[in-house]
Write a protein that holds these residues in place. Structure first.
Motif, short mmCIF file in Angstrom:
data_model
loop_
_atom_site.label_atom_id
_atom_site.label_comp_id
_atom_site.label_asym_id
_atom_site.label_seq_id
_atom_site.Cartn_x
_atom_site.Cartn_y
_atom_site.Cartn_z
N ASP A 63 0.86 -1.19 0.00
CA ASP A 63 0.00 0.00 0.00
C ASP A 63 0.90 1.23 0.00
O ASP A 63 1.52 1.56 1.01
CB ASP A 63 -0.91 -0.01 1.23
CG ASP A 63 -2.00 1.04 1.16
OD1 ASP A 63 -1.87 1.98 0.34
OD2 ASP A 63 -2.99 0.93 1.90
N THR A 64 0.97 1.92 -1.14
CA THR A 64 1.90 3.05 -1.29
C THR A 64 1.23 4.41 -1.10
O THR A 64 1.87 5.44 -1.30
CB THR A 64 2.55 3.01 -2.69
OG1 THR A 64 1.50 3.02 -3.67
CG2 THR A 64 3.39 1.75 -2.86
N ARG A 65 -0.03 4.41 -0.69
CA ARG A 65 -0.72 5.70 -0.51
C ARG A 65 -0.10 6.49 0.63
O ARG A 65 -0.03 5.99 1.77
CB ARG A 65 -2.21 5.46 -0.23
CG ARG A 65 -2.99 4.92 -1.42
CD ARG A 65 -4.40 4.51 -1.03
NE ARG A 65 -4.42 3.30 -0.21
CZ ARG A 65 -5.52 2.71 0.22
NH1 ARG A 65 -6.71 3.22 -0.08
NH2 ARG A 65 -5.47 1.62 0.95
N ALA A 96 0.36 5.93 5.19
CA ALA A 96 1.74 5.50 5.50
C ALA A 96 1.90 4.97 6.91
O ALA A 96 2.67 4.04 7.16
CB ALA A 96 2.70 6.66 5.26
#
Length: 348
Positions: free
Chosen positions: A205-207, A211
């Motif tokens: 999950d790179t949102r 983070a």
């Protein structure tokens, strides 16, 4: 003087607690009788709810305080209940395997009481985490949810790798603003992942906005919103349409470790919903003729998939609601026994 008042309060509270535990055990005994009669017809959701109860009962028996004869007699009752349920499970699981072999294979890991881990530590929900607004329709899709769970369980193919998280699954299961059953399925996804031993469901999950989110963060957000749902339901009054989600929220948020779901007045409402005659929850006698028609249809179409979310049985009982109710009651029992600090108990 203060010590005497505290001692009196503690004695009164222990007496009240013993009565509540008696009420819960009586209710669970009636639920066990229902499972004994209906083991051949109860659906997968129904069996899973009873297995959650069994995990809670076994933990309760293990930690039961040996403080007095009343408490010890209650433990003896719980031990007998565990034995009765064990005998019914063998028959119920065999019937599931026979009636719906594909579905049985996909969810077989859930069909053991040892899969379900009972909380040892407790936390509480937070009002500040409630969504400003929620969707008016569910964001939940049963087929996608089932697929995501089989990827976690490793049952998506024979000898499949477990703990697989695809982008569609992660996006759906971490979406904010979902209502009702979507929320409970999001929580269930994280709960099953943890119990399956999947260590990082959020990997990939790179949102930036997510983070610092952990799996516990999501569980707390979901249960805080499920708490708001239950409070709204109680304020408006329990109805046939809302009682199932109300109890489901108590069951799975309680099993996730959120003790503020174990409110005494909520317990009283659940106990009052049980049918005294047959021991189930959600009984609708007017549904009996409809059930007979559905069973005839199943005989004519033997490979028709049994709907997981609900099954009304021949006595008008709701398989899903009964399983959710007994699982929630088992959570209450385990919490009352395991939480030793009197200030944290749900007295109001």
């Amino acid at each position: 003087m203060r010590a005497a008042v505290l001692a009196l309060f503690a004695a009164a509270w222990c007496g009240a607690r013993a009565e509540v535990i008696d009420d819960v055990l009586r209710s669970l005994a009636r639920g066990a009788s229902f499972l004994e009669r209906q083991h051949a017809h109860i659906n997968l959701d129904g069996v899973v709810g009873f297995l959650m109860l069994q995990a809670e009962l076994k933990e309760a028996v293990r930690t039961w305080p040996h403080s007095d004869p009343v408490s010890w007699a209650q433990r003896t009752t719980a031990v007998a209940l565990v034995k009765r349920l064990d005998q019914s499970f063998d028959k119920a699981v065999a019937a599931l395997q026979r009636n719906d072999p594909k579905y049985y294979r996909e969810f077989e890991p859930l069909l053991s009481w040892s899969f379900w881990v009972v909380p040892r530590e407790w936390s509480s929900t937070e009002r500040s985490l409630v969504y400003r607004s929620t969707r008016t329709t569910e964001c939940y899709d049963e087929q996608l949810s089932d697929k995501c769970l089989t990827l976690l369980l490793g049952t998506w193919k024979m000898n499949g790798t477990p703990c697989i998280v695809t982008k569609p699954c992660r996006d759906t299961m971490t979406r904010f603003d979902c209502p009702h059953y979507s929320l409970s399925h999001q929580l269930l996804y994280f709960m099953i992942g943890r119990m399956r031993g999947c260590t990082n469901l959020l990997k990939g999950d790179t949102r930036p906005s997510r983070a610092n989110m952990t799996e516990h963060s999501y569980q707390k957000i979901f249960c805080s919103n499920m708490m708001k749902t239950n409070q709204d339901i109680m304020r408006q009054g329990l109805t046939e349409q809302t009682v199932d989600i109300f109890m489901e929220n108590i069951l799975i948020c309680g099993l996730t470790g959120f003790s503020d779901f174990y409110k005494a007045d909520w317990l009283r409402h659940i106990l009052q919903l049980q049918d005294e005659e047959v021991g189930c929850f959600g009984r609708d006698e007017s549904a009996v003729s409809q059930v007979i028609g559905d069973e005839l249809l199943e005989q004519l179409q033997p490979h028709r998939r049994v709907k997981r979310r609900e099954k009304i049985l021949a006595d008008g009982c709701s398989s899903h609601m009964t399983a959710v109710a007994v699982g929630a009651l088992g959570g209450y029992l385990n919490f009352y026994l395991s939480e030793q600090d009197i200030t944290k108990r749900p007295l109001s």
